[in-house]
Scaffold this motif. Structure first.
Motif, PDB file in Angstrom:
ATOM      1  N   ALA A  78     160.592 121.525-129.968  1.00 58.75           N
ATOM      2  CA  ALA A  78     161.847 120.944-130.435  1.00 58.75           C
ATOM      3  C   ALA A  78     161.932 119.508-129.935  1.00 58.75           C
ATOM      4  O   ALA A  78     161.498 119.203-128.822  1.00 58.75           O
ATOM      5  CB  ALA A  78     163.026 121.754-129.899  1.00 58.75           C
ATOM      6  N   GLY A  79     162.475 118.633-130.758  1.00 65.56           N
ATOM      7  CA  GLY A  79     162.618 117.232-130.357  1.00 65.56           C
ATOM      8  C   GLY A  79     164.054 116.783-130.480  1.00 65.56           C
ATOM      9  O   GLY A  79     164.717 117.064-131.496  1.00 65.56           O
ATOM     10  N   LEU A  80     164.541 116.093-129.443  1.00 65.38           N
ATOM     11  CA  LEU A  80     165.896 115.522-129.476  1.00 65.38           C
ATOM     12  C   LEU A  80     165.789 114.047-129.139  1.00 65.38           C
ATOM     13  O   LEU A  80     165.176 113.668-128.130  1.00 65.38           O
ATOM     14  CB  LEU A  80     166.790 116.254-128.464  1.00 65.38           C
ATOM     15  N   GLY A  81     166.361 113.215-130.006  1.00 63.65           N
ATOM     16  CA  GLY A  81     166.324 111.777-129.761  1.00 63.65           C
ATOM     17  C   GLY A  81     167.457 111.101-130.502  1.00 63.65           C
ATOM     18  O   GLY A  81     168.407 111.749-130.963  1.00 63.65           O
ATOM     19  N   MET A  82     167.333 109.791-130.652  1.00 65.88           N
ATOM     20  CA  MET A  82     168.439 109.018-131.223  1.00 65.88           C
ATOM     21  C   MET A  82     168.166 108.512-132.625  1.00 65.88           C
ATOM     22  O   MET A  82     169.084 108.017-133.278  1.00 65.88           O
ATOM     23  CB  MET A  82     168.727 107.799-130.329  1.00 65.88           C
ATOM     24  N   ASN A  83     166.909 108.580-133.075  1.00 68.49           N
ATOM     25  CA  ASN A  83     166.609 107.949-134.359  1.00 68.49           C
ATOM     26  C   ASN A  83     165.958 108.951-135.313  1.00 68.49           C
ATOM     27  O   ASN A  83     164.851 109.426-135.052  1.00 68.49           O
ATOM     28  CB  ASN A  83     165.712 106.730-134.138  1.00 68.49           C
ATOM     29  N   GLU A  84     166.647 109.221-136.412  1.00 71.98           N
ATOM     30  CA  GLU A  84     166.212 110.259-137.343  1.00 71.98           C
ATOM     31  C   GLU A  84     164.837 109.949-137.967  1.00 71.98           C
ATOM     32  O   GLU A  84     163.966 110.816-137.957  1.00 71.98           O
ATOM     33  CB  GLU A  84     167.304 110.448-138.405  1.00 71.98           C
ATOM     34  N   PRO A  85     164.605 108.718-138.497  1.00 68.75           N
ATOM     35  CA  PRO A  85     163.279 108.443-139.078  1.00 68.75           C
ATOM     36  C   PRO A  85     162.137 108.587-138.060  1.00 68.75           C
ATOM     37  O   PRO A  85     161.048 109.049-138.408  1.00 68.75           O
ATOM     38  CB  PRO A  85     163.403 106.996-139.577  1.00 68.75           C
ATOM     39  N   GLU A  86     162.375 108.190-136.811  1.00 69.10           N
ATOM     40  CA  GLU A  86     161.327 108.370-135.788  1.00 69.10           C
ATOM     41  C   GLU A  86     161.017 109.856-135.613  1.00 69.10           C
ATOM     42  O   GLU A  86     159.850 110.265-135.608  1.00 69.10           O
ATOM     43  CB  GLU A  86     161.772 107.801-134.432  1.00 69.10           C
ATOM     44  N   LEU A  87     162.062 110.671-135.474  1.00 68.84           N
ATOM     45  CA  LEU A  87     161.842 112.107-135.265  1.00 68.84           C
ATOM     46  C   LEU A  87     161.165 112.727-136.489  1.00 68.84           C
ATOM     47  O   LEU A  87     160.274 113.574-136.357  1.00 68.84           O
ATOM     48  CB  LEU A  87     163.163 112.820-134.974  1.00 68.84           C
ATOM     49  N   ALA A  88     161.575 112.268-137.680  1.00 71.19           N
ATOM     50  CA  ALA A  88     160.996 112.810-138.915  1.00 71.19           C
ATOM     51  C   ALA A  88     159.506 112.513-139.001  1.00 71.19           C
ATOM     52  O   ALA A  88     158.738 113.278-139.591  1.00 71.19           O
ATOM     53  CB  ALA A  88     161.724 112.220-140.127  1.00 71.19           C
ATOM     54  N   ALA A  89     159.076 111.394-138.407  1.00 73.53           N
ATOM     55  CA  ALA A  89     157.658 111.000-138.472  1.00 73.53           C
ATOM     56  C   ALA A  89     156.821 111.672-137.382  1.00 73.53           C
ATOM     57  O   ALA A  89     155.603 111.486-137.343  1.00 73.53           O
ATOM     58  CB  ALA A  89     157.558 109.476-138.322  1.00 73.53           C
ATOM     59  N   ASN A  90     157.452 112.437-136.499  1.00 78.28           N
ATOM     60  CA  ASN A  90     156.717 113.062-135.389  1.00 78.28           C
ATOM     61  C   ASN A  90     156.113 114.380-135.870  1.00 78.28           C
ATOM     62  O   ASN A  90     156.835 115.358-136.110  1.00 78.28           O
ATOM     63  CB  ASN A  90     157.675 113.304-134.215  1.00 78.28           C
ATOM     64  N   PRO A  91     154.777 114.426-136.008  1.00 77.06           N
ATOM     65  CA  PRO A  91     154.157 115.610-136.606  1.00 77.06           C
ATOM     66  C   PRO A  91     154.151 116.838-135.691  1.00 77.06           C
ATOM     67  O   PRO A  91     153.896 117.945-136.152  1.00 77.06           O
ATOM     68  CB  PRO A  91     152.711 115.133-136.868  1.00 77.06           C
ATOM     69  N   ARG A  92     154.455 116.636-134.413  1.00 76.10           N
ATOM     70  CA  ARG A  92     154.398 117.773-133.485  1.00 76.10           C
ATOM     71  C   ARG A  92     155.692 118.579-133.436  1.00 76.10           C
ATOM     72  O   ARG A  92     155.739 119.656-132.848  1.00 76.10           O
ATOM     73  CB  ARG A  92     154.056 117.290-132.064  1.00 76.10           C
ATOM     74  N   LEU A  93     156.750 118.050-134.018  1.00 74.26           N
ATOM     75  CA  LEU A  93     158.045 118.718-133.870  1.00 74.26           C
ATOM     76  C   LEU A  93     158.261 119.788-134.939  1.00 74.26           C
ATOM     77  O   LEU A  93     157.998 119.563-136.116  1.00 74.26           O
ATOM     78  CB  LEU A  93     159.180 117.685-133.942  1.00 74.26           C
ATOM     79  N   ASP A  94     158.767 120.947-134.500  1.00 75.28           N
ATOM     80  CA  ASP A  94     159.164 122.007-135.432  1.00 75.28           C
ATOM     81  C   ASP A  94     160.611 121.834-135.851  1.00 75.28           C
ATOM     82  O   ASP A  94     161.009 122.249-136.930  1.00 75.28           O
ATOM     83  CB  ASP A  94     158.985 123.384-134.781  1.00 75.28           C
ATOM     84  N   ASP A  95     161.432 121.290-134.938  1.00 73.54           N
ATOM     85  CA  ASP A  95     162.806 120.975-135.316  1.00 73.54           C
ATOM     86  C   ASP A  95     163.236 119.706-134.610  1.00 73.54           C
ATOM     87  O   ASP A  95     162.723 119.353-133.547  1.00 73.54           O
ATOM     88  CB  ASP A  95     163.764 122.134-135.037  1.00 73.54           C
ATOM     89  N   ARG A  96     164.169 119.025-135.251  1.00 79.77           N
ATOM     90  CA  ARG A  96     164.548 117.665-134.837  1.00 79.77           C
ATOM     91  C   ARG A  96     166.066 117.557-134.767  1.00 79.77           C
ATOM     92  O   ARG A  96     166.740 117.965-135.705  1.00 79.77           O
ATOM     93  CB  ARG A  96     164.026 116.656-135.869  1.00 79.77           C
ATOM     94  N   THR A  97     166.555 116.961-133.672  1.00 81.47           N
ATOM     95  CA  THR A  97     168.003 116.818-133.504  1.00 81.47           C
ATOM     96  C   THR A  97     168.325 115.405-133.042  1.00 81.47           C
ATOM     97  O   THR A  97     167.759 114.934-132.050  1.00 81.47           O
ATOM     98  CB  THR A  97     168.524 117.814-132.436  1.00 81.47           C
TER      99      THR A  97
END
Ligand SMILES: C[S@@+](CC[C@H](N)C(=O)[O-])C[C@H]1O[C@@H](n2cnc3c(N)ncnc32)[C@H](O)[C@@H]1O
Length: 210
Positions: A78-97
């Protein structure tokens, strides 16, 4: 003779130069590496040493890169951060917040969910770290680990005063204090995994004592 007790968590340590909402600063994606390639490799190697097959991982303060090894095969990431496009580009994440920990330190996850919580080169931006670390104890499973990776670069206007002014050793001691303050971890470990001729890599690690 009177002795002066130094408060390791004095409120002024958490002052920042830029007090505008963090969402403004992190509005535009930054597809950059925040540490050198050999330092990323050293962090990936460290993760490879501690991770196990099927481990569930929370990458807190995440972006487009999580530095995780290919092996062992993980469970949920799971990934939590501040920027949606950055999280969307992270291939290791199963879910993004997208979630601002400085306005709301409550982690949007159920209790006893993760085996590891990783914070990579971001801890200097937390203004309410004790609340966040208390939440980390809640979302970790018994025996789970928090691993904080730090280096020497930062966005100075967004970093807390302690990280602009303290020595690397004192910054590590401060992070160890965040872990200790929860009262839920074994005594934290501090490791120096800095590669030669590259950004340093200092790790502060806590394992839940229950
Ligand atoms: C220097 S980058 C590091 C990103 C990533 N962990 C890495 O290793 O490349 C700092 C990260 O902290 C996150 N961050 C900063 N302030 C935050 C806040 N208030 N709440 C949650 N995340 C935050 C940002 O989304 C950004 O991705």
């Amino acid at each position: 003779m009177t002795s002066t007790k130094i408060d390791p968590l004095a409120a002024t340590l958490f002052n920042r130069l830029d007090n505008a909402p963090d969402l403004m600063f992190y509005q535009a994606p930054r597809f950059v590496a925040h540490i050198d390639e050999p330092t990323i490799d050293a962090l990936t190697n460290f993760y490879r040493e501690i991770l196990f097959d099927g481990a569930d991982v929370l990458d807190l303060m995440s972006s487009w890169i999580s530095h995780l090894p290919e092996e062992p095969a993980l469970g949920r990431v799971a990934g939590l951060g501040m920027n949606e496009p950055e999280l969307a580009a992270n291939p290791r994440l199963d879910d993004r917040t997208v979630h601002d920990l400085n306005t709301d330190p409550v982690l949007p996850y159920t209790s006893d969910t993760f085996d590891f919580v990783f914070i990579a080169v971001s801890i200097q931006y937390l203004v309410r770290p004790i609340e966040v670390f208390n939440e980390i104890t809640r979302v970790l499973r018994p025996g789970g680990q928090v691993d904080v990776a730090t280096s020497h670069r930062c966005f100075p206007t967004k970093a807390i005063r302690a990280f602009r002014e303290k020595s690397p050793k004192d910054r590590m001691l401060l992070i160890a204090e965040y872990i200790r303050q929860t009262g839920m971890f074994e005594e934290p470990d501090m490791l120096d995994r800095s590669p030669q001729d590259a950004d340093p890599l200092w790790l502060i690690c806590g394992t839940l004592s229950i």
